[in-house]
Scaffold this motif. Sequence first.
Motif, PDB file in Angstrom:
ATOM      1  N   UNK A  63      -4.192  -1.729   8.165  1.00 32.20           N
ATOM      2  CA  UNK A  63      -2.862  -1.195   8.494  1.00 32.20           C
ATOM      3  C   UNK A  63      -2.992   0.233   9.001  1.00 32.20           C
ATOM      4  N   UNK A  64      -3.753   1.056   8.282  1.00 35.85           N
ATOM      5  CA  UNK A  64      -3.937   2.451   8.704  1.00 35.85           C
ATOM      6  C   UNK A  64      -4.614   2.541  10.072  1.00 35.85           C
ATOM      7  N   UNK A  65      -5.612   1.712  10.296  1.00 36.94           N
ATOM      8  CA  UNK A  65      -6.292   1.730  11.592  1.00 36.94           C
ATOM      9  C   UNK A  65      -5.336   1.367  12.722  1.00 36.94           C
ATOM     10  N   UNK A  66      -4.515   0.355  12.505  1.00 29.26           N
ATOM     11  CA  UNK A  66      -3.555  -0.060  13.528  1.00 29.26           C
ATOM     12  C   UNK A  66      -2.545   1.053  13.794  1.00 29.26           C
ATOM     13  N   UNK A  67      -2.092   1.709  12.733  1.00 28.06           N
ATOM     14  CA  UNK A  67      -1.146   2.818  12.910  1.00 28.06           C
ATOM     15  C   UNK A  67      -1.786   3.951  13.711  1.00 28.06           C
ATOM     16  N   UNK A  68      -3.039   4.247  13.438  1.00 31.66           N
ATOM     17  CA  UNK A  68      -3.745   5.298  14.169  1.00 31.66           C
ATOM     18  C   UNK A  68      -3.916   4.922  15.638  1.00 31.66           C
ATOM     19  N   UNK A  69      -4.223   3.652  15.910  1.00 32.07           N
ATOM     20  CA  UNK A  69      -4.352   3.177  17.294  1.00 32.07           C
ATOM     21  C   UNK A  69      -3.043   3.342  18.058  1.00 32.07           C
ATOM     22  N   UNK A  70      -1.924   3.187  17.359  1.00 34.11           N
ATOM     23  CA  UNK A  70      -0.604   3.283  17.987  1.00 34.11           C
ATOM     24  C   UNK A  70      -0.128   4.732  18.108  1.00 34.11           C
ATOM     25  N   UNK A  71      -0.952   5.681  17.725  1.00 32.52           N
ATOM     26  CA  UNK A  71      -0.578   7.085  17.869  1.00 32.52           C
ATOM     27  C   UNK A  71       0.270   7.604  16.724  1.00 32.52           C
ATOM     28  N   UNK A  72       0.147   6.985  15.562  1.00 36.31           N
ATOM     29  CA  UNK A  72       0.870   7.425  14.372  1.00 36.31           C
ATOM     30  C   UNK A  72       2.378   7.506  14.569  1.00 36.31           C
ATOM     31  N   UNK A  73       2.941   6.534  15.264  1.00 37.26           N
ATOM     32  CA  UNK A  73       4.407   6.472  15.428  1.00 37.26           C
ATOM     33  C   UNK A  73       5.062   5.722  14.273  1.00 37.26           C
ATOM     34  N   UNK A  74       4.259   5.104  13.419  1.00 36.48           N
ATOM     35  CA  UNK A  74       4.770   4.322  12.300  1.00 36.48           C
ATOM     36  C   UNK A  74       4.732   5.152  11.017  1.00 36.48           C
ATOM     37  N   UNK A  75       5.498   4.711  10.040  1.00 34.66           N
ATOM     38  CA  UNK A  75       5.581   5.401   8.753  1.00 34.66           C
ATOM     39  C   UNK A  75       4.967   4.535   7.675  1.00 34.66           C
ATOM     40  N   UNK A  76       4.197   5.141   6.791  1.00 32.88           N
ATOM     41  CA  UNK A  76       3.597   4.436   5.656  1.00 32.88           C
ATOM     42  C   UNK A  76       3.963   5.184   4.391  1.00 32.88           C
ATOM     43  N   UNK A  77       4.483   4.471   3.417  1.00 30.59           N
ATOM     44  CA  UNK A  77       4.832   5.071   2.131  1.00 30.59           C
ATOM     45  C   UNK A  77       4.378   4.114   1.034  1.00 30.59           C
ATOM     46  N   UNK A  78       3.764   4.644  -0.008  1.00 29.48           N
ATOM     47  CA  UNK A  78       3.261   3.805  -1.093  1.00 29.48           C
ATOM     48  C   UNK A  78       3.867   4.233  -2.421  1.00 29.48           C
ATOM     49  N   UNK A  79       4.272   3.243  -3.189  1.00 35.47           N
ATOM     50  CA  UNK A  79       4.767   3.469  -4.546  1.00 35.47           C
ATOM     51  C   UNK A  79       3.697   2.985  -5.504  1.00 35.47           C
ATOM     52  N   UNK A  80       3.306   3.840  -6.437  1.00 39.89           N
ATOM     53  CA  UNK A  80       2.210   3.544  -7.340  1.00 39.89           C
ATOM     54  C   UNK A  80       2.569   2.580  -8.447  1.00 39.89           C
ATOM     55  N   UNK A  81       1.533   2.065  -9.067  1.00 39.81           N
ATOM     56  CA  UNK A  81       1.650   1.151 -10.188  1.00 39.81           C
ATOM     57  C   UNK A  81       2.194   1.905 -11.400  1.00 39.81           C
ATOM     58  N   UNK A  82       3.267   1.405 -12.027  1.00 36.93           N
ATOM     59  CA  UNK A  82       3.808   2.093 -13.205  1.00 36.93           C
ATOM     60  C   UNK A  82       2.796   2.222 -14.343  1.00 36.93           C
ATOM     61  N   UNK A  83       1.794   1.329 -14.375  1.00 33.95           N
ATOM     62  CA  UNK A  83       0.774   1.402 -15.422  1.00 33.95           C
ATOM     63  C   UNK A  83      -0.265   2.480 -15.128  1.00 33.95           C
ATOM     64  N   UNK A  84      -0.213   3.077 -13.931  1.00 33.10           N
ATOM     65  CA  UNK A  84      -1.116   4.177 -13.599  1.00 33.10           C
ATOM     66  C   UNK A  84      -2.445   3.767 -13.002  1.00 33.10           C
ATOM     67  N   UNK A  85      -2.539   2.583 -12.401  1.00 30.53           N
ATOM     68  CA  UNK A  85      -3.791   2.144 -11.771  1.00 30.53           C
ATOM     69  C   UNK A  85      -4.203   3.122 -10.676  1.00 30.53           C
ATOM     70  N   UNK A  86      -5.501   3.253 -10.494  1.00 33.86           N
ATOM     71  CA  UNK A  86      -6.042   4.140  -9.456  1.00 33.86           C
ATOM     72  C   UNK A  86      -5.602   3.618  -8.088  1.00 33.86           C
ATOM     73  N   UNK A  87      -5.072   4.487  -7.213  1.00 33.45           N
ATOM     74  CA  UNK A  87      -4.628   4.048  -5.879  1.00 33.45           C
ATOM     75  C   UNK A  87      -5.747   3.394  -5.069  1.00 33.45           C
ATOM     76  N   UNK A  88      -5.348   2.687  -4.039  1.00 31.42           N
ATOM     77  CA  UNK A  88      -6.311   2.019  -3.164  1.00 31.42           C
ATOM     78  C   UNK A  88      -7.144   3.063  -2.415  1.00 31.42           C
ATOM     79  N   UNK A  89      -8.414   2.760  -2.230  1.00 30.40           N
ATOM     80  CA  UNK A  89      -9.364   3.692  -1.610  1.00 30.40           C
ATOM     81  C   UNK A  89      -8.938   4.167  -0.211  1.00 30.40           C
TER      82      UNK A  89
END
Length: 128
Positions: A63-89
């Motif tokens: 997803x990030x690679x595709x957004x970068x290819x498109x010139x970062x015109x898209x928005x990405x927002x992430x909501x974390x796990x309420x249990x506190x899991x480590x975010x995705x790499x």
Amino acid sequence: MERDGVAHRVPVRFWSEPWDVGGSLPDNIDFSRAQCNAIILLYDDAMAAPEVKGLWEEYVNAIHQKMEERGNVDLYMAFGDPAGAVPLRPDQNRGIQYARREIGRSRSVQKGWRHTYFFIQFSKFVII
């Protein structure tokens, strides 16, 4: 939504069910269907499970690679796990901070907050 007699619509696609039998991931997102896309990741304990976390990291990295290819015109927002899991790499590597749901709840009780608003602003309109 209607304002001044003019209806405004934002098409929403909900991607969560696996598209292949026995799979863990949704289908790839077709970014070409809109000029600007808003990708909102709701990270949870099922995605953080060791047997599928690597798959989700590959999916989010794509997803990030595709957004970068498109010139970062898209928005990405992430909501974390309420249990506190480590975010995705891929998000950690890009310095993306997850909105943490459990902190918002505890602060709202402690400080008397009533509402939290997220503003997503594009060049010609605002979604609230």
